[in-house]
Enzyme design. Structure first.
Site, PDB file in Angstrom:
ATOM      1  N   PRO A   2       0.826  -1.220   0.000  1.00 44.90           N
ATOM      2  CA  PRO A   2       0.000   0.000   0.000  1.00 44.90           C
ATOM      3  C   PRO A   2       0.857   1.265   0.000  1.00 44.90           C
ATOM      4  O   PRO A   2       1.784   1.397   0.784  1.00 44.90           O
ATOM      5  CB  PRO A   2      -0.792  -0.098   1.306  1.00 44.90           C
ATOM      6  CG  PRO A   2      -0.611  -1.484   1.803  1.00 44.90           C
ATOM      7  CD  PRO A   2       0.666  -1.994   1.225  1.00 44.90           C
ATOM      8  N   GLU A   3       0.542   2.176  -0.924  1.00 47.52           N
ATOM      9  CA  GLU A   3       1.210   3.468  -0.990  1.00 47.52           C
ATOM     10  C   GLU A   3       0.159   4.542  -0.702  1.00 47.52           C
ATOM     11  O   GLU A   3      -0.949   4.214  -0.300  1.00 47.52           O
ATOM     12  CB  GLU A   3       1.858   3.641  -2.379  1.00 47.52           C
ATOM     13  CG  GLU A   3       2.845   2.508  -2.697  1.00 47.52           C
ATOM     14  CD  GLU A   3       3.483   2.612  -4.082  1.00 47.52           C
ATOM     15  OE1 GLU A   3       3.589   3.732  -4.607  1.00 47.52           O
ATOM     16  OE2 GLU A   3       3.873   1.557  -4.626  1.00 47.52           O
TER      17      GLU A   3
END
Ligand SMILES: [Zn+2]
Length: 285
Positions: A2-3
């Site tokens: 996840p960014e």
């Protein structure tokens, strides 16, 4: 992993369900999540805390409590959060923690690889903790080409490596750096400090556009990421280079190439993103 777009999607989805709610009971089943602290002790500290706000900084999710404390959640590689009515989530061998809220719903934390962290900070500790680790927030007004230029100045590292450093810009990871560099037409191996002011301007805009494109499709579900209601994101459908080795570049038709930069798989267009631009090659020295 996840960014920024994935973490922000989670924040937006959870916010209406958790703000104003009290953590009634907390079960932390994986000691790695809160080490070096004891899971039982952290759970006991969290019980009774009422949520004042759910915020995000870089890839951190920040649960601010009315007491002034903050729970800092980092999903790392494979962490995700689910929200559902109590008793409706089936068994999950990768569930590491569950928070029972006072409205009869649960927030469950799942993490296959177990690199994610929950860190409880005391009042007044948050800003310093984050400022030491993170650079500018790329979707904020304060993120300007001037600020990015200062963060890249004199850096000999490849552009890609410099952008993965969270102190340069907060929230970028392997996916959105590749996507931003394609948009800016910059080679991932360009020396970070070698960009001229036009290129920095382009890159600033490209970072914003790549992140907004990911956010608009509610994040990228490549493997483990899913939204708090269990549905997948669709950002991967809009990727221009990431994971697209051999596919034609949507700008020029040249097949996308894959290389490694600092040990990370890196996708780029060898025709649109040349290592030394014509402009810088022709500039008077
Ligand atoms: Zn191209």
């Amino acid at each position: 992993m996840p960014e920024l777009p994935e973490v922000e999607t989670i924040r937006l989805a959870l916010e209406p369900h958790v703000v104003g709610r009290t953590f009634e009971q907390v079960d932390i089943s994986d000691p790695r999540l809160v080490r070096p602290f004891e899971p039982l002790a952290v759970a006991a500290e969290l019980e009774g805390e009422r949520v004042a706000a759910l915020e995000r900084r870089g890839k951190y999710l920040i649960v601010r409590f009315e007491s002034g404390r903050a729970l800092l959640i980092h999903l790392r590689m494979t962490g995700s959060l689910r929200h559902a009515a109590r008793g409706t989530l089936g068994d999950d061998p990768y569930r590491r923690a569950v928070v029972n809220l006072d409205d009869g719903t649960d927030v469950a934390y799942r993490d296959v690889r177990r690199f994610g962290t929950w860190h409880l900070l005391e009042p007044g500790e948050l800003d310093d903790y984050l400022d030491r680790r993170l650079g500018g927030e790329p979707l904020a007004r304060t993120f300007t080409a001037k600020r990015l230029d200062e963060a890249l100045a004199n850096r000999r590292a490849p552009l890609k490596a410099a952008l993965l450093d969270q102190r340069t810009v907060a929230g970028l990871g392997n996916i959105y750096v590749d996507e931003a560099l394609w948009r800016a037409q910059l080679h991932p191996l360009r020396e970070a400090g070698s960009l001229d002011s036009d290129e920095v301007q382009q890159l600033t805009k490209a970072i914003r556009e790549a992140l907004r494109a990911g956010l608009a499709r509610q994040g990228a579900s490549l493997r483990d990421y899913s939204r708090p209601d269990g549905r997948r994101g669709r950002a991967q459908e809009g990727f221009r280079v990431y994971g697209l080795e051999g596919e034609p570049c949507t700008r020029c038709g040249t097949p996308i190439d894959k290389i490694r930069v600092g040990g990370r798989g890196t996708w780029y267009c060898p025709a649109c993103q040349v290592q030394t631009t014509n402009r810088s090659a022709s500039r008077p020295s």
